[in-house]
Design a protein around this motif. Structure first.
Motif, PDB file in Angstrom:
ATOM      1  N   LEU A   1      -1.932   3.895  -6.072  1.00  0.00           N
ATOM      2  CA  LEU A   1      -2.988   4.244  -5.123  1.00  0.00           C
ATOM      3  C   LEU A   1      -2.914   5.723  -4.760  1.00  0.00           C
TER       4      LEU A   1
ATOM      5  N   LYS B   1      -4.943   5.022   0.229  1.00  0.00           N
ATOM      6  CA  LYS B   1      -3.987   4.521   1.214  1.00  0.00           C
ATOM      7  C   LYS B   1      -4.510   4.719   2.632  1.00  0.00           C
TER       8      LYS B   1
ATOM      9  N   TYR C   1      -7.204   2.099   3.333  1.00  0.00           N
ATOM     10  CA  TYR C   1      -6.587   0.806   3.635  1.00  0.00           C
ATOM     11  C   TYR C   1      -6.008   0.809   5.042  1.00  0.00           C
TER      12      TYR C   1
ATOM     13  N   VAL D   1       0.821  -1.220   0.000  1.00  0.00           N
ATOM     14  CA  VAL D   1       0.000   0.000   0.000  1.00  0.00           C
ATOM     15  C   VAL D   1       0.854   1.269   0.000  1.00  0.00           C
TER      16      VAL D   1
END
Length: 273
Positions: A40, A45, A48, A34
């Motif tokens: 991303l 991020k 997540y 990540v």
């Protein structure tokens, strides 16, 4: 009305609860999948990150919510609270003090104890805390988990190996050898067998699956010269359990308190720094 939603690619990330000993494993995997993922957005991020922490870890960053503008501050806060090397060492020593004594008639307890002893060794070296591994106080704390018969055998081992100043690494290797011997005992033979103080204790002869010499794969010089990814490939090629480096069927590993690494349980020598 148009709703703003964040679309997330499907990634499998284990949750981090706040266990100090699992921070390095978890954050290494999070960074690889990540944090360093250029595909991303910051908002993704942050989503997540918030979705992969629970318990104490979640409480420590709850004030940042899902606001991507505070993503880097949130990472810094988690690192400050859980990622300092001294905190990791202190957490390990605290768990060692509370660890239950392994029972002679239950081989699984020795497997768990062996894995627990060895799991932080590489991490200590990575953060230049090897001095903590060599203190007599740490060794004494670990040795007190054994009964009198095994302590005598450990003392005999240190004399036979000419170890004037044994440390936690020596002790972990010795316990690991005994745990491997336990794993090789068939369930049928061990089902009603109780080990007594007259049994022969100490590290047994083991044969490395890679070079056939008298050591296990985790301490094989040829294997340790390989990169981490080459070691992982070697384990797959030899069809070994990546958690304990032993040969048994999938899902039959008896070691408790496994260290999560993505979707697999990796032995300490197989972890990426």
């Amino acid at each position: 009305m148009v709703q703003n939603t964040i679309s997330l690619p499907k990634l499998s990330i284990d949750n981090f609860t706040g266990d100090l000993l699992k921070w390095h494993q978890w954050f290494s995997f999070f960074k690889a999948t990540v944090h360093n993922n250029s595909g991303l957005s910051i908002a993704q991020k942050m989503t997540y990150l918030q979705n992969s922490v629970t318990h104490e870890a979640r409480d420590s960053i709850s004030g940042y919510s899902y606001n991507g503008d505070y993503y880097h501050e949130t990472i810094a806060e988690l690192t400050r609270k859980f990622g300092k090397p001294q905190h990791i060492v202190d957490g390990y020593l605290d768990q060692l003090e509370k660890w239950p004594k392994p029972r002679l008639d239950e081989q699984n307890t020795f497997l768990s104890f062996s894995f627990f002893l060895r799991s932080p060794l590489q991490l200590f070296r990575l953060h230049n805390f090897e001095a903590d591994l060599k203190t007599s106080a740490v060794l004494r704390m670990a040795r007190e988990k054994l009964n009198a018969a095994m302590i005598i055998r450990w003392n005999q081992h240190t004399r036979s190996q000419a170890l004037p100043q044994p440390n936690l690494t020596h002790f972990a290797n010795w316990v690991d050898s005994y745990a491997e011997a336990c794993a090789d005992i068939s369930p049928q033979r061990n089902q009603r067998t109780r080990v007594t103080s007259s049994s022969k204790w100490g590290p047994p002869d083991v044969s490395c699956q890679l070079c056939s010499q008298n050591h296990n794969l985790s301490r094989c010089p040829e294997n340790l010269e390989k990169s981490v990814y080459e070691r992982q490939g070697c384990v797959r090629k030899l069809n070994l359990c990546p958690n304990c480096l032993r040969a048994h069927g999938k899902g039959l590993c008896k070691i408790k308190n496994k260290v999560p690494f993505g979707e697999m349980q990796w032995f300490s020598s197989l972890n990426t720094p």
